[in-house]
Design a protein around this motif. Structure first.
Motif, PDB file in Angstrom:
ATOM      1  N   ASN A  19      65.850  71.792  36.348  1.00  0.00           N
ATOM      2  CA  ASN A  19      65.521  72.616  37.513  1.00  0.00           C
ATOM      3  C   ASN A  19      66.444  72.296  38.688  1.00  0.00           C
ATOM      4  O   ASN A  19      66.828  73.190  39.439  1.00  0.00           O
ATOM      5  CB  ASN A  19      64.064  72.426  37.916  1.00  0.00           C
ATOM      6  CG  ASN A  19      63.107  72.911  36.845  1.00  0.00           C
ATOM      7  OD1 ASN A  19      63.440  73.789  36.056  1.00  0.00           O
ATOM      8  ND2 ASN A  19      61.934  72.331  36.799  1.00  0.00           N
ATOM      9  N   ALA A  20      66.805  71.036  38.855  1.00  0.00           N
ATOM     10  CA  ALA A  20      67.733  70.647  39.929  1.00  0.00           C
ATOM     11  C   ALA A  20      69.124  71.194  39.646  1.00  0.00           C
ATOM     12  O   ALA A  20      69.810  71.674  40.558  1.00  0.00           O
ATOM     13  CB  ALA A  20      67.771  69.132  40.079  1.00  0.00           C
ATOM     14  N   ASP A  21      69.545  71.136  38.393  1.00  0.00           N
ATOM     15  CA  ASP A  21      70.850  71.700  38.021  1.00  0.00           C
ATOM     16  C   ASP A  21      70.873  73.204  38.274  1.00  0.00           C
ATOM     17  O   ASP A  21      71.856  73.751  38.772  1.00  0.00           O
ATOM     18  CB  ASP A  21      71.164  71.424  36.546  1.00  0.00           C
ATOM     19  CG  ASP A  21      71.560  69.985  36.291  1.00  0.00           C
ATOM     20  OD1 ASP A  21      72.107  69.335  37.205  1.00  0.00           O
ATOM     21  OD2 ASP A  21      71.328  69.500  35.162  1.00  0.00           O
ATOM     22  N   ARG A  22      69.779  73.865  37.955  1.00  0.00           N
ATOM     23  CA  ARG A  22      69.680  75.309  38.174  1.00  0.00           C
ATOM     24  C   ARG A  22      69.749  75.629  39.674  1.00  0.00           C
ATOM     25  O   ARG A  22      70.432  76.575  40.083  1.00  0.00           O
ATOM     26  CB  ARG A  22      68.379  75.824  37.562  1.00  0.00           C
ATOM     27  CG  ARG A  22      68.192  77.312  37.626  1.00  0.00           C
ATOM     28  CD  ARG A  22      66.986  77.687  36.743  1.00  0.00           C
ATOM     29  NE  ARG A  22      66.434  78.958  37.109  1.00  0.00           N
ATOM     30  CZ  ARG A  22      66.902  80.133  36.718  1.00  0.00           C
ATOM     31  NH1 ARG A  22      67.960  80.179  35.939  1.00  0.00           N
ATOM     32  NH2 ARG A  22      66.320  81.252  37.091  1.00  0.00           N
ATOM     33  N   ALA A  23      69.074  74.845  40.497  1.00  0.00           N
ATOM     34  CA  ALA A  23      69.122  75.051  41.952  1.00  0.00           C
ATOM     35  C   ALA A  23      70.540  74.861  42.472  1.00  0.00           C
ATOM     36  O   ALA A  23      71.011  75.631  43.314  1.00  0.00           O
ATOM     37  CB  ALA A  23      68.154  74.089  42.647  1.00  0.00           C
ATOM     38  N   LEU A  24      71.233  73.873  41.943  1.00  0.00           N
ATOM     39  CA  LEU A  24      72.622  73.627  42.340  1.00  0.00           C
ATOM     40  C   LEU A  24      73.509  74.812  41.968  1.00  0.00           C
ATOM     41  O   LEU A  24      74.339  75.259  42.763  1.00  0.00           O
ATOM     42  CB  LEU A  24      73.114  72.341  41.666  1.00  0.00           C
ATOM     43  CG  LEU A  24      74.401  71.721  42.130  1.00  0.00           C
ATOM     44  CD1 LEU A  24      74.362  71.390  43.613  1.00  0.00           C
ATOM     45  CD2 LEU A  24      74.679  70.458  41.339  1.00  0.00           C
ATOM     46  N   GLU A  25      73.312  75.361  40.778  1.00  0.00           N
ATOM     47  CA  GLU A  25      74.078  76.526  40.340  1.00  0.00           C
ATOM     48  C   GLU A  25      73.828  77.735  41.245  1.00  0.00           C
ATOM     49  O   GLU A  25      74.762  78.453  41.611  1.00  0.00           O
ATOM     50  CB  GLU A  25      73.726  76.881  38.896  1.00  0.00           C
ATOM     51  CG  GLU A  25      74.237  75.875  37.888  1.00  0.00           C
ATOM     52  CD  GLU A  25      73.689  76.118  36.488  1.00  0.00           C
ATOM     53  OE1 GLU A  25      73.106  77.194  36.225  1.00  0.00           O
ATOM     54  OE2 GLU A  25      73.841  75.195  35.651  1.00  0.00           O
ATOM     55  N   GLY A 125      64.852  72.814  43.335  1.00  0.00           N
ATOM     56  CA  GLY A 125      64.241  73.458  42.174  1.00  0.00           C
ATOM     57  C   GLY A 125      62.744  73.235  42.233  1.00  0.00           C
ATOM     58  O   GLY A 125      62.231  72.514  43.098  1.00  0.00           O
ATOM     59  N   THR A 126      62.039  73.865  41.328  1.00  0.00           N
ATOM     60  CA  THR A 126      60.600  73.672  41.233  1.00  0.00           C
ATOM     61  C   THR A 126      60.200  73.737  39.772  1.00  0.00           C
ATOM     62  O   THR A 126      60.851  74.402  38.966  1.00  0.00           O
ATOM     63  CB  THR A 126      59.819  74.723  42.050  1.00  0.00           C
ATOM     64  OG1 THR A 126      58.427  74.421  41.954  1.00  0.00           O
ATOM     65  CG2 THR A 126      60.075  76.127  41.569  1.00  0.00           C
ATOM     66  N   ARG A 127      59.130  73.052  39.444  1.00  0.00           N
ATOM     67  CA  ARG A 127      58.600  73.123  38.080  1.00  0.00           C
ATOM     68  C   ARG A 127      57.696  74.327  37.923  1.00  0.00           C
ATOM     69  O   ARG A 127      57.355  74.709  36.820  1.00  0.00           O
ATOM     70  CB  ARG A 127      57.833  71.845  37.739  1.00  0.00           C
ATOM     71  CG  ARG A 127      58.739  70.630  37.682  1.00  0.00           C
ATOM     72  CD  ARG A 127      57.972  69.384  37.377  1.00  0.00           C
ATOM     73  NE  ARG A 127      57.099  69.081  38.511  1.00  0.00           N
ATOM     74  CZ  ARG A 127      56.075  68.252  38.464  1.00  0.00           C
ATOM     75  NH1 ARG A 127      55.764  67.640  37.348  1.00  0.00           N
ATOM     76  NH2 ARG A 127      55.343  68.021  39.525  1.00  0.00           N
TER      77      ARG A 127
END
Length: 171
Positions: A19-25, A125-127
């Motif tokens: 989720n953190a990687d997705r937020a970074l993207e 990100g969030t779960r």
């Protein structure tokens, strides 16, 4: 956001998760920052153990570490933050690393760091927990949104419509 001509300061709350990687993207794609503040909030292992023991009602032996480098949680946080910097660089951004020790909650550590760094936006990100699981777990992203005082971009998990694995059956 600031109206002056300086570059906007973006804080990416990075915990090493998908989720953190997705937020970074999404930050790279939508906001196109040149520089980002990669923040990894961590909690000393002794505090984690004390919290876990207090939930069970059991007494816990005291574990303290006078040296940060001796704390496994600190070592993991350093590694996670480095991973965030590497991920930012792969996306064409320059990342500045920040580690912050959580005294109460991860969300409050992120909000405090955002205020200290005088950021213009926080990306996290969030779960996206729902139902029973959401009752037992406070949402870090929701707490950040409520307390940050700056805009927050919350990026949901990719497969939001999929049933959690505990609802699926192996037939």
């Amino acid at each position: 956001m600031s109206s002056d001509s300086r570059e906007q300061t973006m804080l990416i709350a990075y915990d090493g998760s998908e989720n953190a990687d997705r937020a970074l993207e999404y930050a790279a794609k939508l906001l196109k920052p040149g520089t980002v503040q990669i923040l990894t909030a961590w909690e000393p292992i002794a505090r984690q153990q004390a919290r876990a023991a207090s939930r069970t009602g059991m007494h816990q032996a005291t574990m303290t570490s006078d040296n940060l480098e001796d704390d496994p949680a600190y070592a993991e946080a350093v590694q996670v933050c480095r991973q965030g910097i590497a991920a930012a660089e792969k996306l064409g951004m320059y990342g500045k690393a920040h580690l912050v020790e959580s005294a109460t909650t991860i969300a409050s550590a992120i909000v405090d760091a955002a205020q200290e760094l005088d950021v213009d936006v926080i990306i996290t990100g969030t779960r996206a927990l729902t139902g029973f699981r959401a009752l037992w777990s406070q949402s870090t992203a929701e707490t950040i949104v409520k307390n940050a005082g700056v805009p927050v971009l919350v990026v949901p998990p990719e497969n939001e419509d999929d049933d959690p694995e505990y609802f699926t059956r192996d037939d």
